[in-house]
Design a protein around this motif. Structure first.
Motif, PDB file in Angstrom:
ATOM      1  N   LEU A  37      40.926  38.834  43.870  1.00 42.67           N
ATOM      2  CA  LEU A  37      40.692  37.390  43.912  1.00 42.67           C
ATOM      3  C   LEU A  37      40.432  36.850  42.500  1.00 42.67           C
ATOM      4  N   LEU A  38      39.615  37.566  41.718  1.00 44.82           N
ATOM      5  CA  LEU A  38      39.386  37.156  40.325  1.00 44.82           C
ATOM      6  C   LEU A  38      40.696  37.127  39.547  1.00 44.82           C
ATOM      7  N   ALA A  39      41.576  38.084  39.827  1.00 40.53           N
ATOM      8  CA  ALA A  39      42.890  38.110  39.173  1.00 40.53           C
ATOM      9  C   ALA A  39      43.730  36.910  39.622  1.00 40.53           C
ATOM     10  N   ASP A  40      43.703  36.597  40.914  1.00 41.03           N
ATOM     11  CA  ASP A  40      44.459  35.453  41.437  1.00 41.03           C
ATOM     12  C   ASP A  40      43.957  34.127  40.861  1.00 41.03           C
ATOM     13  N   LEU A  41      42.649  34.060  40.569  1.00 36.36           N
ATOM     14  CA  LEU A  41      42.066  32.847  39.998  1.00 36.36           C
ATOM     15  C   LEU A  41      42.263  32.766  38.487  1.00 36.36           C
ATOM     16  N   GLY A  42      42.821  33.805  37.894  1.00 32.93           N
ATOM     17  CA  GLY A  42      43.087  33.802  36.459  1.00 32.93           C
ATOM     18  C   GLY A  42      41.903  34.209  35.601  1.00 32.93           C
ATOM     19  N   CYS A  43      40.897  34.821  36.198  1.00 35.36           N
ATOM     20  CA  CYS A  43      39.716  35.254  35.442  1.00 35.36           C
ATOM     21  C   CYS A  43      39.934  36.610  34.786  1.00 35.36           C
ATOM     22  N   VAL A  44      40.656  37.494  35.470  1.00 36.13           N
ATOM     23  CA  VAL A  44      40.933  38.838  34.958  1.00 36.13           C
ATOM     24  C   VAL A  44      42.385  39.187  35.252  1.00 36.13           C
ATOM     25  N   SER A  45      42.861  40.231  34.599  1.00 34.96           N
ATOM     26  CA  SER A  45      44.128  40.843  34.979  1.00 34.96           C
ATOM     27  C   SER A  45      43.852  42.324  35.182  1.00 34.96           C
ATOM     28  N   VAL A  46      44.563  42.932  36.114  1.00 32.27           N
ATOM     29  CA  VAL A  46      44.343  44.338  36.457  1.00 32.27           C
ATOM     30  C   VAL A  46      45.652  45.086  36.260  1.00 32.27           C
ATOM     31  N   LYS A  47      45.599  46.141  35.437  1.00 33.88           N
ATOM     32  CA  LYS A  47      46.774  46.969  35.171  1.00 33.88           C
ATOM     33  C   LYS A  47      46.460  48.396  35.608  1.00 33.88           C
ATOM     34  N   THR A  48      47.273  48.932  36.509  1.00 37.69           N
ATOM     35  CA  THR A  48      47.078  50.298  36.994  1.00 37.69           C
ATOM     36  C   THR A  48      47.499  51.288  35.915  1.00 37.69           C
ATOM     37  N   VAL A  49      46.600  52.225  35.584  1.00 37.42           N
ATOM     38  CA  VAL A  49      46.870  53.244  34.581  1.00 37.42           C
ATOM     39  C   VAL A  49      47.274  54.549  35.250  1.00 37.42           C
ATOM     40  N   SER A  50      46.604  54.882  36.343  1.00 34.54           N
ATOM     41  CA  SER A  50      46.913  56.080  37.122  1.00 34.54           C
ATOM     42  C   SER A  50      46.503  55.800  38.556  1.00 34.54           C
ATOM     43  N   ASN A  51      46.670  56.792  39.423  1.00 32.44           N
ATOM     44  CA  ASN A  51      46.255  56.582  40.811  1.00 32.44           C
ATOM     45  C   ASN A  51      44.736  56.606  40.957  1.00 32.44           C
ATOM     46  N   ARG A  52      44.010  56.873  39.870  1.00 39.10           N
ATOM     47  CA  ARG A  52      42.556  56.946  39.923  1.00 39.10           C
ATOM     48  C   ARG A  52      41.849  55.802  39.224  1.00 39.10           C
ATOM     49  N   CYS A  53      42.546  55.075  38.359  1.00 37.31           N
ATOM     50  CA  CYS A  53      41.858  54.013  37.626  1.00 37.31           C
ATOM     51  C   CYS A  53      42.817  52.926  37.157  1.00 37.31           C
ATOM     52  N   SER A  54      42.220  51.813  36.776  1.00 34.12           N
ATOM     53  CA  SER A  54      42.955  50.650  36.271  1.00 34.12           C
ATOM     54  C   SER A  54      42.219  50.099  35.060  1.00 34.12           C
ATOM     55  N   ILE A  55      42.953  49.371  34.236  1.00 38.58           N
ATOM     56  CA  ILE A  55      42.332  48.649  33.128  1.00 38.58           C
ATOM     57  C   ILE A  55      42.187  47.195  33.552  1.00 38.58           C
ATOM     58  N   VAL A  56      40.966  46.699  33.503  1.00 35.71           N
ATOM     59  CA  VAL A  56      40.683  45.307  33.833  1.00 35.71           C
ATOM     60  C   VAL A  56      40.508  44.559  32.514  1.00 35.71           C
ATOM     61  N   THR A  57      41.226  43.462  32.368  1.00 26.88           N
ATOM     62  CA  THR A  57      41.138  42.631  31.172  1.00 26.88           C
ATOM     63  C   THR A  57      40.521  41.295  31.549  1.00 26.88           C
ATOM     64  N   VAL A  58      39.442  40.929  30.889  1.00 32.20           N
ATOM     65  CA  VAL A  58      38.833  39.619  31.104  1.00 32.20           C
ATOM     66  C   VAL A  58      39.669  38.609  30.322  1.00 32.20           C
ATOM     67  N   VAL A  59      40.272  37.665  31.038  1.00 28.12           N
ATOM     68  CA  VAL A  59      41.145  36.664  30.431  1.00 28.12           C
ATOM     69  C   VAL A  59      40.302  35.750  29.526  1.00 28.12           C
ATOM     70  N   ASN A  60      40.807  35.468  28.344  1.00 27.94           N
ATOM     71  CA  ASN A  60      40.144  34.599  27.358  1.00 27.94           C
ATOM     72  C   ASN A  60      38.793  35.145  26.891  1.00 27.94           C
ATOM     73  N   TYR A  61      38.631  36.454  26.919  1.00 30.78           N
ATOM     74  CA  TYR A  61      37.373  37.065  26.492  1.00 30.78           C
ATOM     75  C   TYR A  61      37.007  36.642  25.070  1.00 30.78           C
ATOM     76  N   ASN A  62      37.973  36.683  24.157  1.00 30.42           N
ATOM     77  CA  ASN A  62      37.683  36.334  22.763  1.00 30.42           C
ATOM     78  C   ASN A  62      37.307  34.874  22.606  1.00 30.42           C
ATOM     79  N   THR A  63      37.821  34.002  23.458  1.00 31.12           N
ATOM     80  CA  THR A  63      37.475  32.586  23.380  1.00 31.12           C
ATOM     81  C   THR A  63      36.015  32.361  23.758  1.00 31.12           C
ATOM     82  N   TYR A  64      35.580  32.955  24.851  1.00 33.41           N
ATOM     83  CA  TYR A  64      34.238  32.702  25.363  1.00 33.41           C
ATOM     84  C   TYR A  64      33.171  33.646  24.836  1.00 33.41           C
ATOM     85  N   GLN A  65      33.569  34.778  24.272  1.00 34.76           N
ATOM     86  CA  GLN A  65      32.599  35.749  23.762  1.00 34.76           C
ATOM     87  C   GLN A  65      32.700  35.903  22.245  1.00 34.76           C
TER      88      GLN A  65
END
Length: 163
Positions: free
Chosen positions: A131-159
């Motif tokens: 849902l956070l990905a659908d709202l544009g807050c994060v993006s989720v990229k599957t790395v393997s069948n055990r884990c994913s990389i979650v990216t906080v969208v606009n992290y550098n802007t707000y942090q």
């Protein structure tokens, strides 16, 4: 986690300074660390949480809000290389990203709850992340069948370091 202080600033964000100790989940993912004294600087200890977040749809659902705040806290504040559990493949995790899996994400959010506490199942927490990905807050990229990389969208802007 030890909270040293909580401050509210007029610039439009809240800060919370924390000290971390190393914590490794059952699947081998390192989720927190205590920075060496040379690295205990402004960005090592807190995140910015903007007041405008109260107007976002995420704010209306306590579970999704909890997950969103965790994503901000878990995101790397500087690039770091990690080893993907089970594959021993090195992956560069950039600023604003973190590695997680469905079970480890659930453990981080609700693992310390007692059985009498009402808590969602791991699949529900992962749906909230979607849902956070659908709202544009994060993006989720599957790395393997055990884990994913979650990216906080606009992290550098707000942090960013700006005040």
């Amino acid at each position: 986690m030890l909270f040293r202080s909580f401050m509210v600033r007029d610039a439009g964000w809240y800060t919370s300074q924390c000290e971390y100790t190393t914590r490794i989940c059952s699947n081998g993912i390192i989720v927190g660390h205590e920075a060496p004294s040379s690295e205990k600087n402004l960005m090592a200890g807190f995140i910015k949480l903007w007041r405008e977040a109260r107007e976002h749809p995420v704010f209306n659902h306590p579970g999704v809000w909890h997950l969103w705040c965790y994503c901000l806290l878990a995101a790397n504040w500087k690039p770091k290389q990690w080893v993907v559990p089970g594959t021993m493949t090195p992956v560069m995790v950039e600023r604003g990203q973190f590695i997680t899996g469905r079970e480890s994400l659930f453990d981080e959010l609700y693992g310390k709850c007692t059985s009498s506490d009402k808590k969602p199942c791991p699949r529900t927490v992962w749906r909230w992340l979607t849902l956070l990905a659908d709202l544009g807050c994060v993006s989720v990229k599957t790395v393997s069948n055990r884990c994913s990389i979650v990216t906080v969208v606009n992290y550098n802007t707000y942090q960013s370091d700006r005040k």
